[in-house]
Each structure stands twice: as structure tokens, then as C-alpha cells.
Design a protein around this motif. Structure first.
Motif, mmCIF file in Angstrom:
data_model
loop_
_atom_site.group_PDB
_atom_site.id
_atom_site.type_symbol
_atom_site.label_atom_id
_atom_site.label_comp_id
_atom_site.label_asym_id
_atom_site.label_seq_id
_atom_site.Cartn_x
_atom_site.Cartn_y
_atom_site.Cartn_z
ATOM 1 N N ARG A 364 0.832 -1.207 0.000
ATOM 2 C CA ARG A 364 0.000 0.000 0.000
ATOM 3 C C ARG A 364 0.869 1.261 0.000
ATOM 4 N NH1 ARG A 364 -4.578 -0.416 -1.983
ATOM 5 N NH2 ARG A 364 -5.776 0.891 -0.549
ATOM 6 N N LEU A 365 1.974 1.222 0.729
ATOM 7 C CA LEU A 365 2.886 2.363 0.710
ATOM 8 C C LEU A 365 3.482 2.562 -0.683
ATOM 9 C CD1 LEU A 365 4.819 1.862 4.087
ATOM 10 C CD2 LEU A 365 2.904 3.406 3.641
ATOM 11 N N ASN A 366 3.751 1.479 -1.375
ATOM 12 C CA ASN A 366 4.305 1.580 -2.723
ATOM 13 C C ASN A 366 3.350 2.263 -3.692
ATOM 14 O OD1 ASN A 366 6.736 0.337 -2.097
ATOM 15 N ND2 ASN A 366 6.016 -1.714 -2.638
ATOM 16 N N ALA A 367 2.050 2.195 -3.399
ATOM 17 C CA ALA A 367 1.054 2.811 -4.278
ATOM 18 C C ALA A 367 0.893 4.311 -4.021
ATOM 19 C CB ALA A 367 -0.292 2.112 -4.107
ATOM 20 N N MET A 368 1.550 4.828 -2.983
ATOM 21 C CA MET A 368 1.449 6.252 -2.660
ATOM 22 C C MET A 368 2.452 7.040 -3.483
ATOM 23 S SD MET A 368 1.062 6.182 1.501
ATOM 24 C CE MET A 368 -0.202 5.204 2.317
ATOM 25 N N ASP A 369 1.946 8.025 -4.219
ATOM 26 C CA ASP A 369 2.825 8.888 -5.014
ATOM 27 C C ASP A 369 3.146 10.195 -4.311
ATOM 28 O OD1 ASP A 369 2.972 7.108 -7.151
ATOM 29 O OD2 ASP A 369 1.122 7.871 -8.045
ATOM 30 N N GLY A 370 2.418 10.508 -3.233
ATOM 31 C CA GLY A 370 2.721 11.708 -2.471
ATOM 32 C C GLY A 370 3.895 11.475 -1.541
ATOM 33 N N PRO A 371 4.294 12.504 -0.784
ATOM 34 C CA PRO A 371 5.425 12.368 0.138
ATOM 35 C C PRO A 371 5.088 11.432 1.300
ATOM 36 C CG PRO A 371 4.367 14.500 0.416
ATOM 37 C CD PRO A 371 3.733 13.877 -0.777
ATOM 38 N N VAL A 372 5.955 10.451 1.552
ATOM 39 C CA VAL A 372 5.716 9.416 2.560
ATOM 40 C C VAL A 372 6.933 9.258 3.458
ATOM 41 C CG1 VAL A 372 5.274 6.958 2.938
ATOM 42 C CG2 VAL A 372 4.133 8.144 1.051
ATOM 43 N N ARG A 373 6.698 9.250 4.776
ATOM 44 C CA ARG A 373 7.719 8.888 5.748
ATOM 45 C C ARG A 373 7.084 7.881 6.701
ATOM 46 N NH1 ARG A 373 9.686 11.246 2.305
ATOM 47 N NH2 ARG A 373 11.119 13.037 2.338
ATOM 48 N N PHE A 374 7.634 6.680 6.753
ATOM 49 C CA PHE A 374 7.044 5.616 7.567
ATOM 50 C C PHE A 374 8.070 5.177 8.601
ATOM 51 C CE2 PHE A 374 5.077 1.482 8.492
ATOM 52 C CZ PHE A 374 3.739 1.842 8.543
ATOM 53 N N PHE A 375 7.699 5.302 9.884
ATOM 54 C CA PHE A 375 8.647 5.118 10.986
ATOM 55 C C PHE A 375 8.518 3.724 11.612
ATOM 56 C CE2 PHE A 375 8.790 9.605 10.465
ATOM 57 C CZ PHE A 375 9.989 10.038 11.013
ATOM 58 N N LEU A 376 9.676 3.134 11.932
ATOM 59 C CA LEU A 376 9.749 1.822 12.573
ATOM 60 C C LEU A 376 10.393 1.979 13.950
ATOM 61 C CD1 LEU A 376 11.084 -0.246 9.527
ATOM 62 C CD2 LEU A 376 8.722 0.377 10.086
ATOM 63 N N PRO A 377 9.602 1.912 15.030
ATOM 64 C CA PRO A 377 10.148 2.057 16.392
ATOM 65 C C PRO A 377 10.736 0.729 16.893
ATOM 66 C CG PRO A 377 7.768 1.886 16.475
ATOM 67 C CD PRO A 377 8.138 1.803 15.025
ATOM 68 N N GLU A 378 12.037 0.605 16.864
ATOM 69 C CA GLU A 378 12.667 -0.662 17.216
ATOM 70 C C GLU A 378 12.589 -0.964 18.702
ATOM 71 O OE1 GLU A 378 16.581 -0.123 15.560
ATOM 72 O OE2 GLU A 378 15.959 -1.008 13.648
ATOM 73 N N GLY A 379 12.164 0.021 19.505
ATOM 74 C CA GLY A 379 11.998 -0.215 20.934
ATOM 75 C C GLY A 379 10.611 -0.673 21.322
ATOM 76 N N GLY A 380 9.774 -0.977 20.327
ATOM 77 C CA GLY A 380 8.427 -1.468 20.620
ATOM 78 C C GLY A 380 7.355 -0.644 19.938
ATOM 79 N N VAL A 381 6.278 -1.326 19.515
ATOM 80 C CA VAL A 381 5.260 -0.665 18.708
ATOM 81 C C VAL A 381 4.031 -0.249 19.518
ATOM 82 C CG1 VAL A 381 6.034 -1.956 16.679
ATOM 83 C CG2 VAL A 381 4.118 -2.836 18.024
ATOM 84 N N SER A 382 4.053 -0.500 20.827
ATOM 85 C CA SER A 382 2.929 -0.092 21.676
ATOM 86 C C SER A 382 3.398 -0.043 23.122
ATOM 87 C CB SER A 382 1.758 -1.065 21.537
ATOM 88 O OG SER A 382 1.957 -2.220 22.334
ATOM 89 N N ALA A 383 2.499 0.393 24.005
ATOM 90 C CA ALA A 383 2.820 0.417 25.430
ATOM 91 C C ALA A 383 3.003 -0.989 25.981
ATOM 92 C CB ALA A 383 1.724 1.156 26.191
ATOM 93 N N LEU A 384 2.346 -1.991 25.374
ATOM 94 C CA LEU A 384 2.483 -3.375 25.817
ATOM 95 C C LEU A 384 3.708 -4.047 25.221
ATOM 96 C CD1 LEU A 384 -1.224 -4.638 25.623
ATOM 97 C CD2 LEU A 384 0.047 -3.874 27.645
ATOM 98 N N ASP A 385 4.279 -3.468 24.189
ATOM 99 C CA ASP A 385 5.442 -4.033 23.511
ATOM 100 C C ASP A 385 6.688 -3.269 23.941
ATOM 101 O OD1 ASP A 385 7.053 -5.476 21.746
ATOM 102 O OD2 ASP A 385 6.637 -4.112 20.078
ATOM 103 N N ALA A 386 7.070 -3.478 25.164
ATOM 104 C CA ALA A 386 8.236 -2.816 25.757
ATOM 105 C C ALA A 386 8.849 -3.773 26.769
ATOM 106 C CB ALA A 386 7.822 -1.510 26.446
#
Length: 451
Positions: A364-386
Motif C-alpha cells: 500500500r505504501l508503494n502505491a502512494m505517489d505523495g510524500p511518505v515517511r514511515f517510521f519503525l520504532p525498534e523499541g516497541g510498537v505499543s505500550a504493551l510491547d516494551a
């Protein structure tokens, strides 16, 4: 007139003007025919069975001084006296009118609903739509109403309005009014209810028209709006981002419960958001794994279509949502669960599931032609994932990030950004805000509220 003859005539006429139409056609349907006539209210329904009631509504709307057009969406093929015939509407189906008028009523209703939605998207100066009917009439008109921008008054008077109206309303601002008696002839009750519905729409339309001039003057000082997605486990991040943007943008926060994401994207489609900070994409988990808060297959579609500035992340992709523990499907027996409250149970996603999720989002990101910044939090993706929390699973997260890395075609305009932080840490929020400001500040990307 048989539908085949109408289609034949339409094709003959269109062949002669096709090149001229292509020369003047705007690039996007939403730009077509900006203001070619007076503001118009559409009174829509199946005139073969609800003609008396719909003309009653039309007369009230017209009597208020507004221009009213009577639109027939019946599928019987019988002619009726109206402004826009069912045959004309049917020609807007992708397969032509022949797809609409058939022996299978269910298929005909579905096809006519699609044709009406296509026709409605091409109309200019529509300031309101009202319909009266049963479940069939509501089903015919609701998809077209949902295609209209947020803010355009939409009202359905129906016998189904006292039940579950979610299939009709969806993420749109459709008003449903219970008809009390069936919409079948005029009587002492139906006249009152239909009149209330008609006058309610008239009031909404006139108030909106009266506010247009003032709104146009205020747009120069109004803050542009930005949409943010949030879940309980990403609330600290969204609060920090909204606080940082306060004074620059109007932050509209959407709870990522399936309909929340659709509502935000509806605003994007309506041109009402300057950009999106899609921090919490958890609805994709429920879509792919069968949870109770699923996105639709069109998730991210509004951003793809509009090319709106997009900053996103993987918030709460560590969980699938279910109801109470006894509602979890048997195929998930033995999985890691967390009881959020008596009505909500969360299931931790596995590395295999995260790989699938990452690939789906990446495409889906590949189909976006506008400006895209997609962040990957390596310290966990939620309050429960820490560290120390019940969903902490670095291997599962790594599978998600790896799938995104392998799938996303990165360019100067479309970038994945890794941070060794949990999604709720302050440094992560600072990075999100900085990225959003860099995208929204580019010439031509800043979008003011225009409706």
C-alpha cells in the motif's frame, strides 16, 4: 425506451465529442464542473413504489426556495415522471445499463447502487441529498451518499432506521430518521415524519449555504487540519505529537477501531485534511487476522488517491482485538493474550503474522505517489510491547520491520525510518513532528480546508 437503444445513442454521441472531452477534462473527477449552476438538492428513491412520498418531499424542498431534482433509482424498468430517470442513472454502471435491469432483484439493486454512486460523483453544485424508502431504497442510495464529502447534508427516512444502521452510514455523516409507519403511501403519520425529514434537510442546507461566505473569509486564518490515528496503547505518543503541533494545525484524532480509520480517510477523500499522521495502523491486524476492529481492503486508499502528505508508523501492530476471552476463535487456542477489559481481549501477533502484515502495508505504501515517511520504532510498537511488558517480542517486531524493508520501494519521496525507541517515547514523537513539518511545508503540498 429500451436500455440498449439509450446506450447505443449515448455511444454514437460520445464518439463524436470524445477528443474534445479529453482535451478539456480535468485530471481528477472531483475537479469536474466546479460551479455550473444553482445549488441543488437531490430527492432520490424508487419512484415506481415511492413516487407519492418522494414528490411530497420534493415539493417541500422546492417550496423552501431551494432547487430540487427528483432522481429515480428504481430497477423495475418502468418509466416515471422525474428530472433524472432510472435509465439515465443506469448508464453510469461500469458495464452499462444492461447490468442494472435484470431478473435478479438483488443483483439489480447492487448494480443500481453502484451506478447511482458513479453518477453522483460527477454532479456539481449538489448541496444535499434526501431519500425515503425501506431497506432496498436505503441500500440503493446510501453508497452514493457515502461518496459525497463530509459536511454535505445527507438524510434517509426509512423503516430500517431504528435498527443497526452501520451498513448504511459507514464512516459518513448520514442522518437516519425512522419512518414509524412503512414508507408506503401518505397518511397522517407519514406526512409528519416525511415533512420533518424534508424540513430538517432544508435547514441543514440553508445553514451551510449561509455559512459559505463567512467560511471563505475565515479560511485565511483557520488552522489546516491534520488527522492522527490513536489506540489506548499509543495514546502517549499521539498526545505528545498533538501538543507539539498545537497552534500550527488543528489535530483531529481518530480511534483506530475500524470505523475510525475509515472516517479519517473519508476526510482525506473530501479534501478536509492537510495531511495525515497515521501513527496507529493496528486495524490492518484485525483485517488480516479476523479481529473485531478491522480496516477495509481500501485502508490507505484515500492517501493513495489524494497524494496527501503522509507520515505513518506501526502503532499497535502487536495485537489483534477480540471481545471477551470466550469469543476468541478456536484456531487461536494457546496464543499469548492480554485482557484489556471484560469486553476486549488482545492477542499478540506472531512473527509469521507480522511478516504478512508488513508485506500488506508495504504494498500500500508503494502505491502512494505523495510524500511518505514511515517510521519503525525498534523499541516497541505499543505500550504493551516494551521490556517487561506482556507483548514484548523483539523477534516478532523484527519480522514486521524486515517485511517492510523488503517490500517498500524506497525513493527520495518514500522513506522508511528506523528509530531505536519505543513508539511512546518523547524522542519518537519529536521525530514524527519534524518529518511532518518537513513534508507539509513543501510548496504545493499544504492543503487548507476547502469545503
Amino acid at each position: 425506451m429500451p436500455i440498449a437503444r439509450i446506450e447505443s445513442g449515448a455511444r454514437t454521441l460520445s464518439a463524436g465529442v470524445l477528443r474534445l472531452q479529453e482535451a478539456v477534462r480535468p485530471r481528477r473527477d472531483t475537479e469536474a464542473a466546479r460551479s455550473s449552476g444553482p445549488p441543488t438538492v437531490l430527492v432520490v428513491g424508487t419512484l415506481d413504489t415511492k413516487g407519492e412520498e418522494l414528490r411530497f418531499i420534493r415539493d417541500i424542498v422546492a417550496g423552501s426556495g431551494l432547487r430540487a431534482r427528483l432522481v429515480d433509482v428504481s430497477t423495475s424498468g418502468r418509466p416515471s415522471s422525474c428530472d433524472v430517470s432510472a435509465q439515465e442513472i443506469a448508464l453510469n454502471h461500469a458495464r452499462g445499463g444492461g447490468a442494472v435491469f435484470g431478473q435478479d432483484r438483488g443483483a439489480s439493486v447492487t448494480a443500481m447502487a453502484e451506478a447511482f454512486a458513479n453518477w453522483l460523483r460527477r454532479q456539481a453544485d449538489i448541496v444535499g441529498v434526501i431519500c425515503a424508502g425501506g431497506s432496498g431504497g436505503a441500500s440503493l442510495v446510501a453508497p452514493g451518499m457515502r461518496a459525497l464529502p463530509i459536511g454535505v447534508p445527507k438524510l434517509i427516512v426509512s423503516s430500517v432506521a431504528s435498527g443497526d444502521v452501520a451498513p448504511y452510514v459507514g464512516p459518513a455523516d448520514i442522518t437516519m430518521m425512522y419512518s414509524v409507519t412503512d414508507v408506503q403511501g401518505l397518511n397522517s403519520i407519514s406526512r409528519q415524519v416525511l415533512a420533518n425529514g424534508a424540513n430538517a434537510l432544508v435547514g441543514m442546507v440553508k445553514a451551510r449555504l449561509d455559512a459559505r461566505a463567512a467560511t471563505a473569509r475565515e479560511l485565511s486564518t483557520n488552522l489546516p487540519a491534520v488527522g492522527l490515528t490513536m489506540f489506548g496503547v499509543t495514546t502517549p505518543a499521539v498526545q505528545q505529537i498533538a501538543a507539539a503541533l498545537r497552534g500550527e494545525y488543528e489535530c483531529l484524532v481518530f480511534h483506530a477501531t475500524g470505523v475510525g480509520g475509515r472516517s479519517m480517510e473519508k476526510l482525506v477523500d473530501s479534501g478536509l485534511l492537510a495531511g495525515v499522521i497515521d501513527l496507529t495502523t493496528t486495524e490492518v491486524c484485525d483485517l488480516l487476522m479476523g479481529g473485531v476492529f478491522p480496516a477495509t481492503a481500501d485502508r490507505f486508499g484515500a492517501v493513495i488517491r489524494s497524494r496527501a502528505p503522509y507520515v505513518g508508523s506501526v502503532g499497535a501492530l502487536d495485537m489483534v482485538n477480540f471481545g471477551s476471552p470466550d469469543t476468541i476463535p478456536e484456531r487461536y487456542a494457546g496464543r499469548k493474550l492480554h485482557v484489556h477489559n471484560p469486553q476486549v481481549t488482545l492477542m499478540r501477533t506472531t512473527a509469521e503474522e507480522n511478516d504478512r502484515i508488513g508485506r500488506w502495508i508495504g504494498e500500500r505504501l508503494n502505491a502512494m505517489d505523495g510524500p511518505v515517511r514511515f517510521f519503525l520504532p525498534e523499541g516497541g510498537v505499543s505500550a504493551l510491547d516494551a521490556p517487561g511488558q506482556p507483548f514484548w517480542d523483539p523477534e516478532a517486531d523484527a519480522a514486521l520491520f524486515r517485511a517492510l524493508d523488503r517490500t517498500v520501494r524506497q525513493t527520495s519521496n518514500r522513506q522508511l525510518i528506523r528509530l531505536k525507541r519505543n513508539i511512546n517515547e518523547g524522542e519518537f514523537a519529536v521525530a514524527i513532528v519534524a518529518a511532518f513539518r518537513s513534508l507539509i511545508g513543501r510548496p504545493g503540498t499544504r492543503r487548507r480546508m476547502a469545503r
